[in-house]
Design a protein around this motif. Structure first.
Motif, PDB file in Angstrom:
ATOM      1  N   PRO A  44     -35.180  60.177  -4.423  1.00 20.81           N
ATOM      2  CA  PRO A  44     -33.779  60.354  -4.839  1.00 20.81           C
ATOM      3  C   PRO A  44     -32.959  59.078  -4.853  1.00 20.81           C
ATOM      4  N   GLY A  45     -33.228  58.136  -3.901  1.00 23.40           N
ATOM      5  CA  GLY A  45     -32.432  56.927  -3.803  1.00 23.40           C
ATOM      6  C   GLY A  45     -33.074  55.743  -4.500  1.00 23.40           C
ATOM      7  N   ALA A  87     -26.669  67.675  -9.835  1.00 26.98           N
ATOM      8  CA  ALA A  87     -25.980  68.966  -9.875  1.00 26.98           C
ATOM      9  C   ALA A  87     -25.905  69.614  -8.494  1.00 26.98           C
ATOM     10  N   ILE A  88     -26.889  69.351  -7.663  1.00 26.34           N
ATOM     11  CA  ILE A  88     -26.888  69.928  -6.313  1.00 26.34           C
ATOM     12  C   ILE A  88     -26.018  69.125  -5.357  1.00 26.34           C
ATOM     13  N   MET A  89     -26.188  67.792  -5.353  1.00 25.82           N
ATOM     14  CA  MET A  89     -25.583  66.971  -4.306  1.00 25.82           C
ATOM     15  C   MET A  89     -24.588  65.918  -4.752  1.00 25.82           C
ATOM     16  N   GLY A  90     -24.591  65.545  -6.049  1.00 23.18           N
ATOM     17  CA  GLY A  90     -23.739  64.453  -6.468  1.00 23.18           C
ATOM     18  C   GLY A  90     -24.143  63.164  -5.764  1.00 23.18           C
ATOM     19  N   ARG A  91     -23.157  62.396  -5.295  1.00 19.12           N
ATOM     20  CA  ARG A  91     -23.455  61.109  -4.664  1.00 19.12           C
ATOM     21  C   ARG A  91     -23.757  61.225  -3.166  1.00 19.12           C
ATOM     22  N   PHE A  92     -24.046  62.427  -2.707  1.00 20.97           N
ATOM     23  CA  PHE A  92     -24.533  62.594  -1.337  1.00 20.97           C
ATOM     24  C   PHE A  92     -25.779  61.741  -1.131  1.00 20.97           C
ATOM     25  N   VAL A  93     -26.583  61.623  -2.185  1.00 23.32           N
ATOM     26  CA  VAL A  93     -27.794  60.799  -2.127  1.00 23.32           C
ATOM     27  C   VAL A  93     -27.437  59.362  -1.749  1.00 23.32           C
ATOM     28  N   CYS A  94     -26.365  58.838  -2.344  1.00 25.57           N
ATOM     29  CA  CYS A  94     -25.946  57.455  -2.077  1.00 25.57           C
ATOM     30  C   CYS A  94     -25.576  57.266  -0.612  1.00 25.57           C
ATOM     31  N   ALA A 216     -24.065  55.433 -10.640  1.00 22.84           N
ATOM     32  CA  ALA A 216     -23.290  55.801 -11.833  1.00 22.84           C
ATOM     33  C   ALA A 216     -23.716  57.172 -12.343  1.00 22.84           C
ATOM     34  N   ILE A 217     -25.026  57.420 -12.360  1.00 24.46           N
ATOM     35  CA  ILE A 217     -25.533  58.719 -12.834  1.00 24.46           C
ATOM     36  C   ILE A 217     -25.073  59.840 -11.914  1.00 24.46           C
ATOM     37  N   TYR A 218     -25.286  59.659 -10.616  1.00 26.74           N
ATOM     38  CA  TYR A 218     -24.897  60.707  -9.665  1.00 26.74           C
ATOM     39  C   TYR A 218     -23.389  60.946  -9.647  1.00 26.74           C
ATOM     40  N   ALA A 256     -10.737  65.235  -3.892  1.00 25.17           N
ATOM     41  CA  ALA A 256     -11.763  65.351  -2.849  1.00 25.17           C
ATOM     42  C   ALA A 256     -13.165  65.049  -3.363  1.00 25.17           C
ATOM     43  N   ASN A 257     -13.347  65.071  -4.687  1.00 21.53           N
ATOM     44  CA  ASN A 257     -14.662  64.818  -5.278  1.00 21.53           C
ATOM     45  C   ASN A 257     -14.586  63.701  -6.313  1.00 21.53           C
ATOM     46  N   ASP A 258     -13.931  62.633  -5.918  1.00 17.07           N
ATOM     47  CA  ASP A 258     -13.790  61.440  -6.749  1.00 17.07           C
ATOM     48  C   ASP A 258     -15.172  60.887  -7.113  1.00 17.07           C
ATOM     49  N   LEU A 259     -15.273  60.255  -8.276  1.00 15.26           N
ATOM     50  CA  LEU A 259     -16.552  59.697  -8.727  1.00 15.26           C
ATOM     51  C   LEU A 259     -17.104  58.660  -7.758  1.00 15.26           C
ATOM     52  N   GLU A 260     -16.224  58.023  -6.996  1.00 11.94           N
ATOM     53  CA  GLU A 260     -16.659  56.968  -6.078  1.00 11.94           C
ATOM     54  C   GLU A 260     -17.061  57.492  -4.703  1.00 11.94           C
ATOM     55  N   CYS A 261     -16.808  58.759  -4.424  1.00  6.49           N
ATOM     56  CA  CYS A 261     -17.114  59.322  -3.102  1.00  6.49           C
ATOM     57  C   CYS A 261     -18.623  59.430  -2.898  1.00  6.49           C
ATOM     58  N   ILE A 262     -19.120  58.860  -1.787  1.00 10.82           N
ATOM     59  CA  ILE A 262     -20.564  58.927  -1.491  1.00 10.82           C
ATOM     60  C   ILE A 262     -20.870  59.997  -0.438  1.00 10.82           C
ATOM     61  N   ARG A 263     -19.901  60.876  -0.176  1.00  9.46           N
ATOM     62  CA  ARG A 263     -20.082  62.016   0.731  1.00  9.46           C
ATOM     63  C   ARG A 263     -20.566  61.581   2.118  1.00  9.46           C
TER      64      ARG A 263
END
Length: 293
Positions: A44-45, A87-94, A216-218, A256-263
């Protein structure tokens, strides 16, 4: 849960994941790349394919290799993998599952008299990762292909410092035969790596903010992913603690779900009223939805 507890928990997960996905110890002993069946699977990363310990493939390297290929099944697999995770996690992976993100986290902990939190042009510069994604990951590998329709990994060859850190340097140190292949590209990539390391000490995750095409993709999926952050306006006292604590310069109250948020969960850990929540199946009311627009 305070800042330190949150960081300790996240760094533990990051360290364990980095070890599990780079646990081919024989590769470090012999200076060779693992070529087993697991290498057909994407991780994933951002984790370099050429790292001697890597058990899986980097999704960015994989998509460059197949995007111009006639093998539509392979292209569909890589694209589907990224879409599914996004779709499941967004930038949680980051924030939790990227080895190079973990390295940057550790580098930023190195003391320095003046850390740079933001600067003029910061927001504009963050769009660079989308330009890099379009040009170096999609367009060049798609149209500049060899006779069998395979594109070269232009991002990996010309830009990515992860390849130099996890692949190039270890292989050159461990494998004598590789030392004869050192040329301009090796020096160039190590120069980029050195600059990235220095910047990571001063700026929190500069590679993630400005360069990383995987981030960027996530990021496209952050607003719609199943896992998401929510702010309860009834609990929120608008103290600004969450925005002040965020190292990615995101204001969860505004989005709360900004594109830059890495969760990473730091905003949750500092909220004095527990107004910020995250999860897969939480219900949201009309007030919650306002914070996500």
């Amino acid at each position: 849960m305070g800042k330190k507890t949150n960081d300790k928990k996240r760094h533990t997960v990051q360290a364990l994941w980095a070890f599990l996905t780079n646990s081919y110890l024989l590769g470090f002993m012999e200076g060779k790349i693992y070529q087993g069946k697991l290498k057909n699977l994407c991780l994933p990363g951002l984790n370099c394919y050429s790292c001697p310990g890597a058990l899986g493939a980097c999704p960015i390297g994989a998509i460059q290799a197949v995007i111009g290929s006639r093998n539509f099944k392979l292209t569909a697999y890589v694209s589907g993998f990224l879409i599914f995770l996004g779709a499941i996690m967004g930038r949680f992976v980051c924030g939790w599952l990227c080895p190079f993100g973990f390295i940057q986290d550790l580098l930023h902990k190195i003391p320095f008299f003046k850390k740079i939190h933001t600067f003029r042009g910061d927001r504009l510069l963050r769009k660079l990762k989308y330009v890099i994604l379009i040009i170096f990951v999609i367009l060049l590998p798609m149209f500049l292909v060899n006779i069998i329709g395979q594109g070269a990994p232009y991002f990996c060859k010309l830009i990515c410092p992860v390849g130099a850190l996890e692949g190039g340097i270890p292989l050159v140190l461990l494998n004598k035969a590789m030392r004869g292949t050192i040329g301009f590209l090796y020096v160039w990539k190590n120069a980029i790596l050195l600059i990235t390391i220095l910047l990571a000490i001063l700026i929190y995750r500069p590679f993630c903010k400005y360069i990383c095409p995987l981030g960027a993709i996530y990021s496209f999926f952050n607003p719609i992913s199943v896992f998401r952050y929510r702010v309860d306006e009834e609990k929120c006292i608008h103290c600004g603690a969450c925005a002040k604590a965020c190292k990615m310069q995101v204001d969860p109250v505004k989005n709360a779900n900004d594109l830059e948020c890495i969760r990473c969960g730091l905003c949750k850990s500092v909220c004095p009223t527990d107004a910020i929540s995250s999860g897969f199946c939480e219900k949201k009311n009309a007030k919650n939805r306002k914070t996500e627009k």
